[in-house]
Design an enzyme around this catalytic site. Structure first.
Site, short mmCIF file in Angstrom:
data_model
loop_
_atom_site.label_atom_id
_atom_site.label_comp_id
_atom_site.label_asym_id
_atom_site.label_seq_id
_atom_site.Cartn_x
_atom_site.Cartn_y
_atom_site.Cartn_z
N ASN A 142 17.92 40.62 -3.01
CA ASN A 142 18.28 41.71 -2.10
C ASN A 142 18.48 42.96 -2.96
O ASN A 142 18.38 42.93 -4.18
CB ASN A 142 19.54 41.33 -1.30
CG ASN A 142 19.82 42.30 -0.17
OD1 ASN A 142 18.90 42.68 0.58
ND2 ASN A 142 21.04 42.74 -0.03
N LYS A 143 18.78 44.05 -2.30
CA LYS A 143 18.93 45.34 -2.98
C LYS A 143 19.81 45.22 -4.23
O LYS A 143 20.83 44.54 -4.22
CB LYS A 143 19.58 46.33 -2.00
CG LYS A 143 19.78 47.72 -2.54
CD LYS A 143 18.49 48.38 -2.95
CE LYS A 143 17.46 48.33 -1.85
NZ LYS A 143 16.11 48.68 -2.31
N ARG B 44 11.70 51.11 5.46
CA ARG B 44 12.21 50.16 4.48
C ARG B 44 12.98 49.08 5.22
O ARG B 44 13.19 49.17 6.42
CB ARG B 44 13.08 50.86 3.44
CG ARG B 44 13.87 52.01 4.02
CD ARG B 44 15.25 52.14 3.59
NE ARG B 44 16.02 50.92 3.60
CZ ARG B 44 16.65 50.43 4.67
NH1 ARG B 44 16.59 51.02 5.85
NH2 ARG B 44 17.35 49.33 4.57
N GLY B 45 13.39 48.06 4.46
CA GLY B 45 14.00 46.90 5.08
C GLY B 45 12.90 45.88 5.33
O GLY B 45 11.85 46.21 5.89
N ASP C 256 15.68 40.40 0.89
CA ASP C 256 14.27 40.76 0.78
C ASP C 256 13.39 39.54 0.58
O ASP C 256 12.24 39.52 1.01
CB ASP C 256 14.06 41.78 -0.33
CG ASP C 256 14.53 43.14 0.11
OD1 ASP C 256 15.75 43.37 0.11
OD2 ASP C 256 13.68 43.96 0.52
N GLN D 19 21.22 54.08 0.57
CA GLN D 19 20.92 53.62 1.93
C GLN D 19 22.18 53.29 2.72
O GLN D 19 22.19 53.40 3.94
CB GLN D 19 20.00 52.38 1.91
CG GLN D 19 18.60 52.64 1.41
CD GLN D 19 18.47 52.34 -0.08
OE1 GLN D 19 19.45 52.39 -0.82
NE2 GLN D 19 17.26 52.05 -0.52
#
Lengths: 354, 354
Positions: free
Chosen positions: B250-251, B49-50, B240, B199
């Site tokens: 983003n998250k 991920r990332g 992201d 995370q």
């Protein structure tokens, strides 16, 4: 609420019975408390939680501590009760209702110290029971005062569990939803899961679903995105302690939710009985904040979620300044845009400490 | 990073190797991917991920899909690659680096379709490897550009994992911390645990602690209280996807953190390679937001944390408007107070899609 959060079984010689909230929603199990120590442990471990329910639990805990006392005079019983109250008060340092309920028990004992011990013991049992009954009546009244704030077809956010499980009956913030539903309104509630102990996901979602209120669970960090993408009419939360000026201590995450609500022009309401106000505190900066065990954050379901040895900051509460609060719903009425003057105007004469 | 998040083992006929991030911090285990399907699954399940690491994984996934191709001509291999890329692209719909890496692989195949199949296959292997190597170089550069923003003795908040585990090397947001540490600065990082998949607690805390950076874990709902009670110098997060005007996906939880930072006048920085910009999107409202499985929220460690049947809203990302962002750290330099003009001025000519 389908089942009572806290009740008393079997008359003056009986015991307290609690729903073990640490096991919900997986398991419904009751815990019987027969001693002050058992009640202390139940309060500490969050078997019982929520400011009003803690007040009821503390009163019964104090009573349990003198239930089988060998004291022969009221004065001896008073001295015993004082010691028990000091002990019970150490279970949760932020919950003002705990101190309020214990003060009430102490005052009854002090005012009636001339009675024989047996009569005073009965009087203390009646007082603890009265605290329970009054909490039920207050919950219903909070719901009635707050229900007009709910719009048919509206959508609302709540945090933690300020529901029936936090009180002896209808709840505080959730009482507003229950009452609005009883008035025939339909609406959607988004429940913050409320880390670290997930009272929103575990308890609020459980009791709202049981009661037929439409509820959707979100993670705490989703509320901002929710308010940006969908119309949210208001936020309703409970309170653990409210300062004289309306600054409100409540479950950690409440303050961030209030900031996010303000950024989206969503009104933010606190719902709390008058007993939650601590008029000795000029502002919220004076409210002591309990810091809890890091393991609440680092472990879940027996599994580590953070590496061994990494520090954790785990405050149990935060303080939302009055400037972010659209109104505080109390059993005495709605305090709009709270300030010291407005708080005093609505609740001044009715506050238990006045 | 002590161990590579993603690597390639054994030359052109070899396979990709990933750290299984779903098992950290409990268990360190690597996963070997030998087919495009295995890589698709690894991307989908967040084994990797990332955004940057997903780009590298996608490139290797595309290569794995044609590694044992029976195509005789470059044209046949190109057609196969196109199908594989379409398939790999379905693993995560929000991660622009995934599309960017696949587009790069397709372009190489298209530009070299006249080559024999074997030569083109080698060329595609070299391209995937180059994407990995370039990611390493970009991470180092992000760290160098961002390090001056770190104050010796300062305190910072980060969200999710924008670290070495999100890239092939040093990370994005965390590269700034690693680089500042290499310059001899000492500081404190608060890592949001980042629900639902934690995370921050699992990965960021793990890699910062491994690297000797002082890190403290907090729940997402604690950031507001932290900023009110302690001096926090800045927030650093990854991205992201970033629209042309600087709006940043983003998250989930990032947008709320940005609002909370703004309320406390704490500067909010995004750290991301130029490949994260999607210049085809005028603003962040056009970024598609992946909604993920409710079970990510309702289950943890095999145990239900929300009642059976209660609905969940589980968006994986949110969008932080550029107006809340103090700066975007890229390998081409810092874009202060981002806007379409400023983004274009810094990265315009260097964007891979330009």
């Amino acid at each position: 609420m389908p089942v009572p959060t806290i009740s008393w079984e079997g008359g003056q010689d009986g015991h307290a019975r609690l729903i073990d909230q640490t096991l919900l929603p997986d398991t419904y199990q009751v815990v019987d408390c027969r001693t002050a120590e058992e009640m202390w442990d139940a309060i500490r471990r969050l078997v019982v939680r929520g400011a009003p329910a803690i007040g009821v639990a503390a009163a019964f805990g104090a009573y349990l501590g003198i239930q089988r006392s060998a004291a022969r005079t009221g004065g001896e019983l008073l001295a015993e009760l004082e010691r028990v109250c000091e002990y019970v008060a150490t279970a949760r340092p932020t919950a003002v209702n705990l101190f309020w309920a214990l003060a009430r028990m102490r005052r009854v004992a002090s005012d009636n110290r001339e009675l024989p011990a047996a009569a005073l013991r009965r009087r203390l049992f009646e007082e603890a029971t009265a605290i329970l009954e009054e909490d039920r009546a207050i919950c219903r009244r909070l719901g009635e005062v707050g229900a007009p704030l709910i719009r048919d077809g509206g959508a609302y956010v709540t945090h933690c569990n300020a529901g029936g499980l936090a009180t002896a009956d209808f709840g505080t913030a959730l009482a507003v939803f229950y009452s609005a539903k009883d008035h025939g309104k339909r609406f959607q509630v988004y429940a913050d899961e409320t880390r670290p102990l997930l009272q929103g996901a575990r308890l609020t979602a459980w009791e709202l679903a049981q009661s037929g209120v439409a509820v959707t669970v979100i993670c705490d960090g989703m509320a901002a995105s929710l308010m940006r993408s969908r119309r949210i009419d208001a936020v309703f939360v409970g309170a653990d302690r409210i300062a004289r000026n309306g600054d409100t201590a409540n479950k950690i995450g409440t303050y961030g939710l209030a900031l996010v609500a303000r950024a989206h022009e969503v009104p933010f309401y606190v719902v709390a009985p008058v007993s939650t106000f601590d008029l000795t505190l000029e502002h919220g900066g004076l409210i002591p904040i309990e810091e809890r065990d890091p393991a609440e954050v680092t472990r879940w379901g027996g599994r580590r979620v953070a590496p061994e040895g990494v520090p954790v900051w785990n405050p149990a509460f935060d303080v939302t300044p009055a400037s972010l609060i659209a109104g505080i719903v109390t059993e005495c009425g709605l305090i709009e845009r709270p300030s010291a003057e407005r708080v005093s105007a609505v609740i001044g004469a009715r506050h238990p400490a006045s």
